[in-house]
Design an enzyme around this catalytic site. Structure first.
Site, short mmCIF file in Angstrom:
data_model
loop_
_atom_site.label_atom_id
_atom_site.label_comp_id
_atom_site.label_asym_id
_atom_site.label_seq_id
_atom_site.Cartn_x
_atom_site.Cartn_y
_atom_site.Cartn_z
N ASN A 1 0.88 -1.17 0.00
CA ASN A 1 0.00 0.00 0.00
C ASN A 1 0.92 1.22 0.00
OD1 ASN A 1 -1.78 2.04 0.52
ND2 ASN A 1 -2.76 1.06 2.26
N ARG B 1 -2.46 -1.96 -3.60
CA ARG B 1 -3.66 -1.15 -3.45
C ARG B 1 -3.58 0.01 -4.43
NH1 ARG B 1 -5.04 3.39 0.87
NH2 ARG B 1 -7.23 3.63 0.36
N HIS C 1 -12.77 3.08 -0.50
CA HIS C 1 -12.76 2.07 0.58
C HIS C 1 -13.41 0.76 0.13
CE1 HIS C 1 -12.94 5.55 3.76
NE2 HIS C 1 -11.68 5.17 3.56
N ARG D 1 -12.34 15.93 6.62
CA ARG D 1 -13.12 16.29 5.43
C ARG D 1 -14.56 16.62 5.81
NH1 ARG D 1 -11.34 11.08 2.88
NH2 ARG D 1 -9.19 11.46 2.22
N GLU E 1 -8.09 -4.92 5.00
CA GLU E 1 -7.93 -4.62 3.57
C GLU E 1 -6.76 -5.41 2.96
OE1 GLU E 1 -8.40 -0.49 4.93
OE2 GLU E 1 -9.17 -0.10 2.92
#
Ligand code: ADP
Length: 405
Positions: free
Chosen positions: A10, A93, A182, A243, A386
């Site tokens: 990743n 990823r 995601h 955010r 993940e």
């Protein structure tokens, strides 16, 4: 001997997270992180899970190439180096796969070009992901490099959910639509939730709430995503660590025309200085919780705004799905913050949703139910994984004993 090991990478702009897994029994062999690449204070932390050895090194690591070589050295010290014939592939990823990549994909030149073409819609992530892939290719050019896209799970969304109501010509020209992110987590958690219920993914409808620093919700019908809260970029949807999530787009015009801010300044404001951080100066839910316990009104209001948005999405996705079998909480906040789970489900008894306070208070790292025994809809905490999902998808594509060595 069948090659069954998968290295998962990743790659961020200044970091690389990695895991080496053996997919024969879905076991982690090593995990680690290289941080602050390109600075004088780079750091590598490596854990070998077969021996329990933890090693750290600090000092400048100039670029991703040097970072990956350092990782390869660490793995070699544990006798599980990248030159091993047991390594079947490297899974990467990749944040944005647009509409083009609906599945994990073996990387070739055409794939690299397409990932590059998507940089305008993922300027922060895709370049770093690409660097990681290119570097890994130089390290083991003979090995399949597999790209697993954060957006792929959401490509099953119907057009009614994926399209914004703006002029079609303009949207198509600029590839503006809701892609969602995601996805690897939503895929893993929706399947793990079905497992927890003892049912097949095709049989269940799940609302997945991935609440980390970035946060997104998804509505998953029979294992397929039908709606998700993030959009063209990860800015849309829930209130996040930094955010804003959903907002009247006219706020942007106003900030520019009346507030005199530049587009870059507004971009930074909405992505980095909004959300929980913008509301109360903290983006870590632990800190917010602590402040609320001390009677801090600013932190409480930030929490309430966060919960209000979350509750709206639970209701919206209930309506989208029609029938809901489970609501699953995951990621840093979802897995750990019992007050967030309690508050976002509170008052939803009419929808068959409730949280048992005792079950909710239990901590743990396994998937578990937190709804009362007789609840109509299951509420669950399902730790996301993940890396395991990337390894699983990579292995399903190129492994399965295909490469005898
Ligand atoms: P990301 O991968 O998006 O960086 P994570 O899924 O790791 O995020 O989640 C990080 C967030 O999880 C932290 O910012 C913090 O708000 C929250 N978190 C982690 N542990 C706890 C905890 N014990 N209680 C409450 N919140 C927590």
């Amino acid at each position: 001997m069948n090659a069954t090991r998968v290295l998962v990478l990743n790659s961020g702009s200044s970091s690389v997270k990695y895991q080496l897994l053996d997919m024969r029994d879905a076991r982690r062999l090593a995990v680690g992180l290289v941080e602050r690449i390109g600075e004088q204070t780079s750091r590598l932390r490596h854990t070998c899970l077969t021996t329990g050895d933890v090693r750290e090194q600090s000092g400048p690591i100039a670029d991703h190439d040097a970072a990956l070589k350092a990782v390869a050295d660490e793995l070699a010290k544990d006798g599980i180096g990248l030159d091993s014939p047991e390594l079947v592939a490297i899974g990467h990823r990749v944040v944005h796969g647009g509409m083009f990549f609906t599945d994990p994909t073996v990387v070739d030149d055409a794939v690299l070009t397409e990932i590059e073409r998507l940089i305008p819609v993922a300027p922060l992530h895709n370049p770093a992901n690409l660097t990681g892939i290119r570097t890994a290719m130089t390290l083991r050019p003979d090995l399949p490099q597999v790209a697993v896209f954060d957006t792929a799970f959401h490509t099953t969304m119907p057009e009614s959910a994926a399209r914004y109501a703006i002029e079609t010509k303009v949207a198509d020209r600029h590839r503006i639509r809701r892609y969602g992110f995601h996805g690897t987590s939503h895929a893993y958690v929706s399947r793990a939730t079905a497992d927890l219920l003892g049912r097949r993914p095709e049989e269940v409808n799940v609302i997945v709430l991935h609440l980390g620093n970035g946060a997104s919700a998804s509505a998953v019908r029979g294992g397929r995503c039908v709606d998700t809260s993030m959009g063209l970029t990860p800015l849309e949807g829930l209130v996040m660590g930094t955010r804003s999530g959903d907002m009247d787009p006219a706020v942007i015009f106003h900030l520019q025309r009346v507030g005199g801010m530049s587009m870059d300044e507004i971009d930074t404001l909405l992505n980095k200085r909004s959300g929980l951080f913008g509301l109360c100066g903290d983006n870590d839910m632990r800190e917010i919780q602590r402040r609320i316990d001390e009677g801090d009104d600013e932190a409480r209001l930030a929490f309430e705004i966060y919960i209000h948005r979350l509750k709206k999405y639970i209701g919206a996705y209930y309506a989208v799905l029609g029938r809901v079998d489970a609501v699953a909480f995951t990621a840093g906040v979802g897995e750990n913050a019992a007050p967030v789970r309690a508050a976002s489900i509170a008052g939803l008894e009419g929808l068959g949703l409730a949280v048992d306070p005792e079950l909710n208070a239990v901590r743990g790292d396994r998937a578990r139910l937190i709804s009362p025994r007789d609840a109509r809809v299951a509420v669950a905490v399902v730790p996301t994984d993940e890396e395991m999902e990337i390894a699983r998808q990579t292995y399903a594509l190129v492994g399965k004993g295909g490469t005898d060595n």
